[in-house]
Write a protein that holds these residues in place. Structure first.
Motif, short mmCIF file in Angstrom:
data_model
loop_
_atom_site.label_atom_id
_atom_site.label_comp_id
_atom_site.label_asym_id
_atom_site.label_seq_id
_atom_site.Cartn_x
_atom_site.Cartn_y
_atom_site.Cartn_z
N VAL A 34 -32.42 58.60 36.71
CA VAL A 34 -33.84 58.61 36.38
C VAL A 34 -34.59 57.54 37.17
CG1 VAL A 34 -35.50 58.18 34.52
CG2 VAL A 34 -33.50 59.61 34.10
N ARG A 35 -33.92 56.43 37.42
CA ARG A 35 -34.56 55.32 38.15
C ARG A 35 -34.60 55.59 39.66
NH1 ARG A 35 -37.01 52.46 40.63
NH2 ARG A 35 -37.24 50.17 40.60
N LEU A 36 -33.55 56.21 40.22
CA LEU A 36 -33.45 56.31 41.67
C LEU A 36 -33.89 57.66 42.24
CD1 LEU A 36 -29.96 54.60 42.18
CD2 LEU A 36 -32.22 53.58 42.45
N LEU A 37 -33.76 58.73 41.46
CA LEU A 37 -34.06 60.04 42.02
C LEU A 37 -35.54 60.24 42.38
CD1 LEU A 37 -31.91 62.74 40.18
CD2 LEU A 37 -31.89 62.08 42.59
N PRO A 38 -36.51 59.83 41.54
CA PRO A 38 -37.91 60.06 41.92
C PRO A 38 -38.30 59.45 43.26
CG PRO A 38 -37.75 59.58 39.59
CD PRO A 38 -36.40 59.32 40.16
N PRO A 39 -38.01 58.14 43.51
CA PRO A 39 -38.37 57.61 44.84
C PRO A 39 -37.60 58.26 45.98
CG PRO A 39 -37.12 55.99 43.57
CD PRO A 39 -37.48 57.07 42.64
N LEU A 40 -36.34 58.66 45.71
CA LEU A 40 -35.56 59.32 46.75
C LEU A 40 -36.16 60.68 47.09
CD1 LEU A 40 -33.08 59.37 48.58
CD2 LEU A 40 -31.78 60.33 46.66
N LEU A 41 -36.58 61.43 46.07
CA LEU A 41 -37.21 62.73 46.33
C LEU A 41 -38.55 62.55 47.05
CD1 LEU A 41 -36.52 64.64 42.98
CD2 LEU A 41 -35.50 65.06 45.22
N ASP A 42 -39.29 61.52 46.69
CA ASP A 42 -40.55 61.26 47.40
C ASP A 42 -40.30 61.00 48.87
OD1 ASP A 42 -42.05 61.59 45.13
OD2 ASP A 42 -42.09 59.46 44.61
N TRP A 43 -39.27 60.19 49.16
CA TRP A 43 -38.99 59.82 50.56
C TRP A 43 -38.39 61.00 51.34
CZ3 TRP A 43 -34.38 59.57 53.37
CH2 TRP A 43 -34.47 58.94 54.62
N ALA A 44 -37.45 61.71 50.74
CA ALA A 44 -36.70 62.74 51.47
C ALA A 44 -37.39 64.09 51.51
CB ALA A 44 -35.30 62.90 50.87
N VAL A 45 -38.26 64.39 50.52
CA VAL A 45 -38.82 65.73 50.43
C VAL A 45 -40.35 65.73 50.41
CG1 VAL A 45 -38.88 67.86 49.08
CG2 VAL A 45 -36.76 66.53 49.20
N LEU A 46 -40.92 65.06 49.42
CA LEU A 46 -42.36 65.20 49.20
C LEU A 46 -43.19 64.58 50.31
CD1 LEU A 46 -42.46 64.52 45.35
CD2 LEU A 46 -42.35 66.71 46.56
N ALA B 236 -41.94 63.69 53.35
CA ALA B 236 -41.21 63.80 54.62
C ALA B 236 -42.02 64.57 55.65
CB ALA B 236 -39.87 64.47 54.38
N ILE B 237 -41.77 64.24 56.90
CA ILE B 237 -42.34 64.94 58.05
C ILE B 237 -41.25 65.81 58.67
CG2 ILE B 237 -43.46 64.73 60.28
CD1 ILE B 237 -45.20 63.81 58.01
N VAL B 238 -41.46 67.12 58.69
CA VAL B 238 -40.45 68.03 59.20
C VAL B 238 -40.72 68.42 60.65
CG1 VAL B 238 -39.33 70.27 58.83
CG2 VAL B 238 -40.06 68.91 56.87
N GLY C 252 -38.34 65.23 61.59
CA GLY C 252 -38.75 65.76 62.89
C GLY C 252 -37.81 65.35 64.00
N VAL C 253 -37.08 64.23 63.83
CA VAL C 253 -36.12 63.82 64.85
C VAL C 253 -35.00 64.84 64.96
CG1 VAL C 253 -34.74 62.43 63.24
CG2 VAL C 253 -34.71 61.89 65.67
N ILE C 254 -34.65 65.49 63.85
CA ILE C 254 -33.62 66.53 63.90
C ILE C 254 -34.18 67.78 64.58
CG2 ILE C 254 -31.98 67.86 62.54
CD1 ILE C 254 -31.61 64.81 62.44
N ALA C 255 -35.44 68.10 64.28
CA ALA C 255 -36.05 69.26 64.93
C ALA C 255 -36.21 69.04 66.43
CB ALA C 255 -37.41 69.55 64.29
N GLU C 256 -36.49 67.80 66.83
CA GLU C 256 -36.70 67.48 68.24
C GLU C 256 -35.39 67.32 69.00
OE1 GLU C 256 -38.62 66.55 71.81
OE2 GLU C 256 -39.45 67.37 69.94
N LYS C 257 -34.41 66.67 68.38
CA LYS C 257 -33.16 66.33 69.08
C LYS C 257 -31.96 67.11 68.55
CE LYS C 257 -35.06 63.05 71.56
NZ LYS C 257 -35.14 63.12 73.04
#
Length: 370
Positions: A49-61, A63-65, A83-88
């Motif tokens: 409960v403490r770690l998932l919300p900020p992780l989801l914000d950083w990794a999904v909500l 994020a720049i794809v 975007g680094v994965i999409a580019e490289k």
């Protein structure tokens, strides 16, 4: 006229059956079986409960794809830059292989992974499977190397990324496994010469790290070759991985051989079976069944150890990532690249682990305790 009395006997009602299947019984059995398990479950849930919300914000909500370097730099640490994965991505997956020819390693790797998956099922364990592997290996090297059928020749120094990782681990383990069985049997041989050679081989290889073996194969071995003779660096590295993996697997197999009761061998001898007949039909099947988890553990370790070939300028999956991050515009987003590589390794390692559990479950049907 006497009236007959009727006696009614109460029959106790049967208690309702206890549910053993379903979500609630599973939760009680696995997460809330006692106070210690319950406390651990509560702590883990609190951390999630403490770690998932900020992780989801950083990794999904947040994020720049899209491959937009300016947008990634503008968002800073508030969101991931996928975007680094999409580019490289193509450089990470295929390394320095020529860009316009990358369809070749894609097909070659897909064929090998598909046959690896098919080989895991008992229904495909037929003689034609050996022929299929010979054909896939021939197709793999034809596509990767070229020079025939109108394909442009690509030197092995430019092979990299996922195809190189899959090739090194697949060939390395496929050759190392039968070699390890031979070495394990040799260590238990009654002939002192063979036993001494096997002991020296295992102790020498296990006494040094893999990085030393690769260094010797790449830089030291050519110094002992006659003038004008040369062996491709990829072949030398592949042989080094085979020898290193075989030494560790040999000790795993020897452990299974030693765990087998002596009575099994004596029973085989009493039936008139020769040494090789008893080994092939009685000793090895039971010994290998006992050490399936240890064998798969060695397989997983060998698959991940292929990342060390970067020291000899062969850029596998992790080495290709370092090439991709050599671009100063995208170097800042190394964390996203490392997470992508970790996800690829996890998929393969987790698949091997689950297959090991499946094999162990099916091989232990006759000996499993109820």
């Amino acid at each position: 006229m006497s009236s007959a009395s009727t006696a009614f006997v109460a029959i106790p009602s049967r208690p309702p059956p206890v549910a053993t299947e379903g979500v609630l019984p599973w939760l009680k059995r696995n997460l809330f079986s006692d106070w210690k398990n319950t406390l651990g479950t509560i702590i883990v849930l609190a951390l999630l409960v403490r770690l998932l919300p900020p992780l989801l914000d950083w990794a999904v909500l947040n994020a720049i794809v899209r491959p937009d370097n300016a947008a990634c730099r503008a968002i800073g640490h508030a969101g991931a830059c996928w975007g680094v994965i999409a580019e490289k991505g193509r450089l990470i997956l295929f390394g320095r292989y020529p860009y316009e020819e990358q369809w070749r390693p894609l097909i070659a790797t897909t064929l090998m992974i598909a046959l690896l998956a098919a080989s895991c099922y008992r229904a495909f364990w037929r003689r034609w499977l050996v022929v299929a592997w010979v054909g896939v290996f021939a197709a793999f090297f034809t596509l990767m190397m070229g020079g025939v059928l109108g394909l442009t020749h690509v030197e092995t120094a430019r092979w990299g990324g996922l195809p190189l990782t899959i090739m090194l681990s697949t060939i390395g383990l496929a050759v190392a496994f039968p070699l390890s069985i031979a070495v394990a049997l040799g260590r238990r041989s009654r002939m002192p010469g063979i036993r001494t050679l096997c002991v020296l081989y295992v102790e020498l290889i296990r006494g040094v790290p893999l990085i030393s073996v690769l260094f010797m194969a790449s830089f030291m071995f050519p110094l002992f070759m006659p003038a004008g003779w040369t062996i491709d660096v990829l072949l030398r590295v592949q042989v080094g991985i085979i020898l290193f993996s075989a030494a560790y697997l040999a000790e795993v197999v020897r452990g299974g051989l030693q765990a087998l009761p002596r009575g099994q061998i004596e029973a085989a001898e009493s039936l008139g079976l020769s040494y090789w007949q008893a080994t092939r039909m009685i000793v090895l099947p039971q010994s290998l069944r006992l050490v399936v988890p240890a064998i798969m553990n060695t397989f997983i370790g060998a698959f991940k150890d292929t990342s060390l070939v970067t020291i000899v300028s062969l850029y596998d999956l992790t080495g290709a990532l370092q090439l991709a991050l050599g671009d100063a515009d995208w170097r800042k987003f190394f964390l996203e690249g490392q997470l992508f590589i970790a996800a690829v390794y996890f998929v393969f390692c987790f698949a091997m682990s689950r297959y090991s559990r499946w094999v162990e479950h099916h091989l232990n049907v006759g000996t499993r305790r109820q």
